[in-house]
Design a protein around this motif. Structure first.
Motif, mmCIF file in Angstrom:
data_model
loop_
_atom_site.group_PDB
_atom_site.id
_atom_site.type_symbol
_atom_site.label_atom_id
_atom_site.label_comp_id
_atom_site.label_asym_id
_atom_site.label_seq_id
_atom_site.Cartn_x
_atom_site.Cartn_y
_atom_site.Cartn_z
ATOM 1 N N THR A 1 0.842 -1.193 0.000
ATOM 2 C CA THR A 1 0.000 0.000 0.000
ATOM 3 C C THR A 1 0.877 1.243 0.000
ATOM 4 O OG1 THR A 1 -1.803 -1.077 1.211
ATOM 5 C CG2 THR A 1 -1.737 1.329 1.283
ATOM 6 N N LYS B 1 3.640 -1.319 3.919
ATOM 7 C CA LYS B 1 2.755 -0.160 3.846
ATOM 8 C C LYS B 1 3.600 1.103 3.993
ATOM 9 C CE LYS B 1 -0.248 -3.476 4.160
ATOM 10 N NZ LYS B 1 -0.781 -4.080 2.913
ATOM 11 N N LEU C 1 2.948 5.052 4.241
ATOM 12 C CA LEU C 1 1.769 5.868 4.508
ATOM 13 C C LEU C 1 2.138 7.331 4.714
ATOM 14 C CD1 LEU C 1 -0.018 3.461 7.030
ATOM 15 C CD2 LEU C 1 -0.292 3.585 4.540
ATOM 16 N N VAL D 1 5.980 -1.076 8.024
ATOM 17 C CA VAL D 1 5.090 0.079 7.938
ATOM 18 C C VAL D 1 5.956 1.329 8.025
ATOM 19 C CG1 VAL D 1 3.176 1.345 8.969
ATOM 20 C CG2 VAL D 1 3.164 -1.167 8.983
#
Length: 271
Positions: A191, A217, A219, A235
């Motif tokens: 993502t 991910k 972000l 992450v």
């Protein structure tokens, strides 16, 4: 955040190699002779007059929806590809990336015919130019169709560089203000998203030569520096320096490596 490392997007205008197109036609003809059940799938590709035509015909066959005329959709793809020749140049670079980095890729035609990551990226490039041409509703429909059929969700406004490999493709999400540089490799279930309901420039910037491992991910408006690697399952919530490997939740630098190393080429997911 998100501005420490420039992200380069090449926009060359060279024509694709005729030999690549001829190779794809020859392989399509051999395959339809060997596997008659695929003849109706392969005939339009073998009979195409250019790589643009082959891409247009195959994408329309893969992505058409009930009530949507396949020849009309093919004509739309061909129209955009002819108006924006940089798309075909980028597709050639993406095919080269698949052959160079994915041991499962037996030929450029194999990737064109079967790799949904490649197909999703090419359809996105068409949707991106439709958006730039102020055909927003059609761009959004095409983006949604790619998500429904191929399982790859790329906002049509996202900017993707050349030599991009989205390996497997399943579960990849790329947000609206994302910028992905040249020669990047992205694994499944990655993502590149936002951190909430913020507006404006809110998605990652991925510099050249980066590899993002399975399930990672990234972000927010953060930058992944050139020639860096994001380990599987990590992450990332802050900028990543160039020439590093980051891992963990939240991700931290666990290794520095030589500037000559290109993680996207090595495709080594070990830390």
């Amino acid at each position: 955040m998100g501005s420490a490392v420039p992200v380069t997007l090449r926009t060359p205008h060279e024509s694709p190699s005729p030999s690549l197109f001829e190779q794809c036609v020859a392989q399509a003809n051999r395959l339809r002779a060997r596997e008659p059940i695929l003849a109706r799938v392969l005939a339009p590709l073998a009979e195409a007059s250019s790589l643009e035509g082959m891409l247009a015909r195959h994408l329309s066959a893969v992505l058409h929806a009930p009530g949507v005329d396949i020849p009309a959709l093919s004509d739309l793809f061909a129209e955009v590809l002819q108006a924006h020749p940089s798309i075909t140049g980028a597709a050639v670079a993406d095919l080269d990336a698949a052959c160079d980095r994915d041991p499962a890729c037996t030929s450029p035609f194999h990737a064109l015919l079967n790799f949904k990551g490649f197909q999703a990226v090419q359809a996105h490039r068409v949707a991106h130019h439709l958006l730039q041409d102020r055909r927003e509703d059609l761009a959004s429909w095409l983006s949604n169709r790619v998500s429904v059929v191929l399982g790859v969700d790329i906002h049509p406004a996202a900017r993707l560089g050349r030599g991009l490999l989205i390996d497997h493709g399943t579960g990849v999400v790329i947000g609206e203000t994302t910028v992905v540089g040249d020669d990047v490799s992205i694994m499944q279930n990655v993502t590149l998203g936002g951190t909430g309901n913020e507006t404006g420039d809110r998605h990652p910037k991925i510099a050249e030569g980066v590899m993002i491992g399975s399930g990672a991910k990234v972000l927010g408006n953060v930058t992944i520096g050139a020639m860096s690697k994001v380990a599987a399952g990590s992450v990332v919530l802050k900028d990543v320096p160039p020439n590093t490997t980051v891992a963990g939740i939240p991700a931290e630098v666990v290794r520095w490596h030589a500037p000559s190393q290109m993680p996207s080429q090595a495709m080594d997911q070990q830390i």
